[in-house]
Every structure is written in structure tokens, then in C-alpha cells.
Motif scaffolding. Structure first.
Motif, short mmCIF file in Angstrom:
data_model
loop_
_atom_site.label_atom_id
_atom_site.label_comp_id
_atom_site.label_asym_id
_atom_site.label_seq_id
_atom_site.Cartn_x
_atom_site.Cartn_y
_atom_site.Cartn_z
N GLU A 104 0.82 -1.21 0.00
CA GLU A 104 0.00 0.00 0.00
C GLU A 104 0.86 1.26 0.00
O GLU A 104 0.41 2.32 -0.46
CB GLU A 104 -0.95 0.00 1.20
CG GLU A 104 -2.04 -1.06 1.13
CD GLU A 104 -3.04 -0.84 -0.01
OE1 GLU A 104 -3.04 0.26 -0.59
OE2 GLU A 104 -3.82 -1.76 -0.30
N ASP A 105 2.09 1.17 0.51
CA ASP A 105 2.98 2.33 0.46
C ASP A 105 3.33 2.68 -0.98
O ASP A 105 3.32 3.86 -1.36
CB ASP A 105 4.27 2.05 1.25
CG ASP A 105 4.03 1.99 2.75
OD1 ASP A 105 2.95 2.42 3.20
OD2 ASP A 105 4.92 1.51 3.47
N LEU A 106 3.66 1.68 -1.78
CA LEU A 106 3.94 1.91 -3.20
C LEU A 106 2.70 2.43 -3.91
O LEU A 106 2.76 3.38 -4.69
CB LEU A 106 4.44 0.62 -3.84
CG LEU A 106 4.55 0.59 -5.38
CD1 LEU A 106 5.33 1.77 -5.91
CD2 LEU A 106 5.16 -0.73 -5.83
N SER A 107 1.57 1.83 -3.63
CA SER A 107 0.32 2.24 -4.26
C SER A 107 0.00 3.70 -3.94
O SER A 107 -0.42 4.48 -4.81
CB SER A 107 -0.82 1.34 -3.78
OG SER A 107 -1.97 1.49 -4.56
N ALA A 108 0.22 4.11 -2.69
CA ALA A 108 -0.06 5.48 -2.29
C ALA A 108 0.85 6.48 -3.01
O ALA A 108 0.41 7.59 -3.38
CB ALA A 108 0.10 5.63 -0.78
N LEU A 109 2.10 6.11 -3.23
CA LEU A 109 3.02 6.99 -3.95
C LEU A 109 2.63 7.14 -5.41
O LEU A 109 2.80 8.22 -5.99
CB LEU A 109 4.45 6.45 -3.83
CG LEU A 109 5.09 6.56 -2.45
CD1 LEU A 109 6.33 5.69 -2.36
CD2 LEU A 109 5.44 8.02 -2.14
N LEU A 110 2.10 6.08 -6.02
CA LEU A 110 1.58 6.20 -7.38
C LEU A 110 0.37 7.12 -7.41
O LEU A 110 0.24 7.97 -8.30
CB LEU A 110 1.21 4.82 -7.92
CG LEU A 110 2.33 3.97 -8.49
CD1 LEU A 110 1.89 2.52 -8.65
CD2 LEU A 110 2.78 4.53 -9.84
N ALA A 111 -0.54 6.94 -6.46
CA ALA A 111 -1.74 7.77 -6.42
C ALA A 111 -1.40 9.24 -6.19
O ALA A 111 -2.07 10.13 -6.73
CB ALA A 111 -2.68 7.26 -5.32
N ALA A 112 -0.33 9.49 -5.42
CA ALA A 112 0.08 10.87 -5.14
C ALA A 112 0.97 11.44 -6.25
O ALA A 112 1.37 12.60 -6.17
CB ALA A 112 0.83 10.92 -3.82
#
Length: 400
Positions: A89-97
Motif C-alpha cells: 500500500e505504500d507503493l500504491s499510495a506513492l503512485l496515487a500521489a
């Protein structure tokens, strides 16, 4: 989510330091690094000898100069093998941001990059994308590539478009052109990123594209000299030859950059006499340093970033990770490619369970089987797997 530190400095080598050799005779006298020594050095740079305990996701992606990302899941598994306590989810959040993006860079393949690298590395490899267009020249007869780039930019910056939509927009202007070639020309001419939700953990969507500048809200960097990227490549993949980096980047004529940097680099030779360059203080562990079993995704850059891949891929296993256009996920034993693996989700009443199957190319030692079982258990019991139950199996040994 942890804060992103600056790119970590490489620890000082315990070995003796020397001035880089300058004469041809001195170059031939450079120390020889065995295949196992190169293996351990590369694994160390790749965060695969030990998982980094304090490095953030963004810091790891920056240090590794991007991760291969043709498919959605490989970057997640690549980081799970390299970072302690990795949460997808950390990687996913960085993509979303929009701190990380998916964009075509090295070797004309989709890579996961930091926003800064997307804006700097794509201009560096643009000459290779221009050369790529030559393969489609028959389908682009009469097409003004500058006009095509302008039309495509306007379309994708109005709203993200699929490749199919791009073809439909461009074809009325050049009805006699090959539709696929038109879309490829747009992909090669513009720094197109895959917008979210594509790439998000367990929430991915179809590929839709816009320009990196539009998505990130700032312009691309001017075309840089390759010198800084040479140093970053060596930090992540060295020691390496000029041809190794050219293979990784999909570029040619990098010898001049290496020669400019020679005074600040150390040089070695491999067992075939090929000259290798490295950062003076980069880690070069002893060849007998233990290397734990690691599960890596398909297309991992560890296997694709050297002209001579024997530092990771034994000669007898060359070509064993591909079947047609399909690439297998792979595992390492004692630091070297040793087989393939796959995860299969259950169906029907069993869909809440998964099975991880390990298929070695040769006979594994008892210790290697134990390490692989423990590594698979760690992978499936952590945040990378959300199934209620799982099973780990060894498949039939694939004899070479």
C-alpha cells in the motif's frame, strides 16, 4: 508511510584503494573479479544480500534507478524482496500521489520511476526511442512526426487516452498510414505515463496515457549528459562494463562518458578479461558471503541489466525464464538463478486460498529447500498476500 531519505551513500569498501589505471598495460593489470565476486557485489547493490531496514519505497526506487513494470505486480514483488517490512500500500499510495509514475524509459519498456527520474531519464533515452521509430517507417509514409506529436499531446492532455483512442484520433489525419504505427509514433515521441488507477495495488485499471509534464505539473528536464546516470548505474548494478550499461539503458556510444569519469572510478577485469568500472567506495563483498534465497518477479532488472548475465544466470540456464512472449517469476539460490515460481489463486469455494509452487532447474540442497520454504512462507504470510490460507509446494524438478 516512511519519509524518503536522500539516496544512501555506498559504504566504503574494506579493500585497498588505488588510483585508476590509465595505460593499456595498467588496464590489463587491473584486479580480476570472479563471477561469484561480481554476483555478491551486484546483489549487495540491488539490496538482495540483505533487505534494507530503513530505506523508503521512494528511496529504493530512486537507488535502483527504476523498476521494470510491464505488468502491474512485478514492482511490488521486486520491493518485497529488497525492503524489510514492505507494505504494497505504500507503493500504491506513492503512485496515487504522483510521486512515482509508470513510463517508457530504458530498453523501450515500462519502468516505475520517481517523478524526478521520469522527467530526467526519458530525455536521456529519447534518442533510442527516435531510432525505434525506424522499424515503423513503412507504416508512417507521409506522416509529419512533429505534427503527430502535437496532435497526440493535445489529445492526451485534454484527457488520458488509451492506445486505441489515440489511433482513432490520429487516423483521420493520416488515413493511409498504419494505425498501429501511428500510436507507436506517439508513444515514442512523447513521454507518456500510465495514469492511475493503473498500477495501484489490487485496484488496477486499463492503460490510459497522458504526458509526464501534464501529470506531474512541471516540464521535463533538458537532455542531460549521461555521466550522472553512469554513476547511478554503477551504484545499483556495478561493477560493470560499458557494454553492460548500454544493455541496461538501451543506448549506444557511452564509452566517452566512462572515459570522462575514469579518473574518479576504479577498474577491474572479469574472468574473460573485460574491463569493468566501479565507484571507488562501493561495496564489493567477499565472494563467499552468504546469499539468501530470494523470490523475484518476471522482468526483474537484476536479470536484464548486463550484457554478460552470467553473474546472475548460470550459462546452462540461459533462456530458461522465458517461453515465447511469457516470462516467469524466478528465484535465486546461493545468489544465482535456480528456478521459477508461481502463485495460483483458488477457485470456487477455495478462492480464499493460494498455492505458491517452486520449480527448480536442478537439484536443490536441503538448506536451499529450507530457505526457499521459509522465504515463501514469509512472502505469503505478510501484506503481499491477503488470502486466508496458503500452501507451498515444490514442483517437478526441471532438469537442464
Amino acid at each position: 508511510m516512511t519519509k524518503t531519505p536522500s539516496t544512501p551513500k555506498t559504504p566504503r569498501s574494506a579493500g585497498p584503494q588505488s588510483k585508476p589505471p590509465r595505460s593499456q598495460a595498467d588496464r590489463h593489470a587491473a584486479p580480476v573479479l570472479s563471477t561469484r565476486a561480481l554476483n555478491r557485489a551486484t546483489l549487495d547493490r540491488q539490496l538482495l544480500l540483505r533487505r534494507a531496514p530503513d530505506l523508503s519505497v521512494e528511496g529504493a526506487v530512486s537507488h535502483l534507478v527504476g523498476l521494470q513494470a510491464q505488468n502491474v505486480k512485478p514492482p511490488y514483488f521486486a520491493l518485497a524482496a529488497r525492503l524489510a517490512e514492505f507494505d504494497p500500500e505504500d507503493l500504491s499510495a506513492l503512485l496515487a500521489a504522483r510521486d512515482l509514475v509508470r513510463i517508457v524509459t530504458m530498453r523501450s519498456t515500462i519502468h516505475l520511476h520517481t517523478a524526478d527520474d521520469a522527467l530526467a531519464l526519458r530525455p536521456l533515452v529519447q534518442a533510442a526511442r527516435d531510432r525505434e521509430l525506424h522499424a515503423f517507417r513503412k507504416g508512417l509514409t507521409g506522416v509529419d512526426l512533429g505534427e503527430l506529436a502535437s496532435l497526440a499531446r493535445a489529445a492526451v492532455e485534454e484527457e488520458p487516452r488509451t492506445m486505441k483512442q489515440l489511433r482513432e484520433i490520429l487516423l483521420p489525419r493520416w488515413p493511409d498510414a498504419d494505425p498501429q504505427s501511428l500510436a507507436v509514433a506517439a508513444r515514442c515521441s512523447l513521454p507518456l505515463v500510465q495514469v492511475t488507477p493503473r498500477g495501484l495495488w489490487r485496484r488496477s485499471g486499463q492503460v490510459a496515457l497522458t504526458t509526464a509534464e501534464h501529470w506531474l505539473g512541471r516540464p521535463s528536464e533538458p537532455v542531460p549528459a549521461p555521466d550522472a546516470t553512469v554513476l547511478r548505474y554503477l551504484a545499483a548494478f556495478g561493477p560493470a562494463s560499458v557494454k553492460d550499461m548500454q544493455t541496461w539503458a538501451g543506448l549506444t556510444r557511452l564509452r566517452e562518458a566512462f572515459e570522462r569519469l575514469r579518473p574518479q572510478l576504479r577498474t577491474f577485469r572479469d574472468e574473460n578479461g573485460v574491463e569493468l568500472f566501479d565507484l571507488p567506495d562501493a561495496p564489493r563483498p567477499d565472494a563467499d558471503t552468504p546469499a539468501p534465497a530470494r523470490f523475484l518477479p518476471e522482468f526483474d532488472n537484476l536479470l536484464l541489466s548486463h550484457a554478460d548475465r552470467t553473474r546472475i544466470v548460470p550459462a546452462e540456464y540461459k533462456g530458461r525464464t522465458w517461453k515465447g512472449n511469457f516470462a516467469y517469476s524466478v528465484f535465486l539460490a546461493d545468489g544465482f538463478l535456480a528456478g521459477v515460481w508461481r502463485i495460483e489463486e483458488g477457485a470456487g469455494a477455495a478462492k480464499e486460498s493460494v498455492v505458491l509452487t517452486i520449480e527448480p532447474f536442478g537439484t536443490l540442497t536441503r538448506t536451499q529447500r529450507r530457505e526457499l520454504t521459509e522465504g515463501a512462507d514469509e512472502l505469503l504470510s505478510g501484506p503481499m498476500n491477503q488470502a486466508a490460507t496458503y500452501d507451498i509446494r515444490f514442483g517437478t524438478v526441471i532438469e537442464h
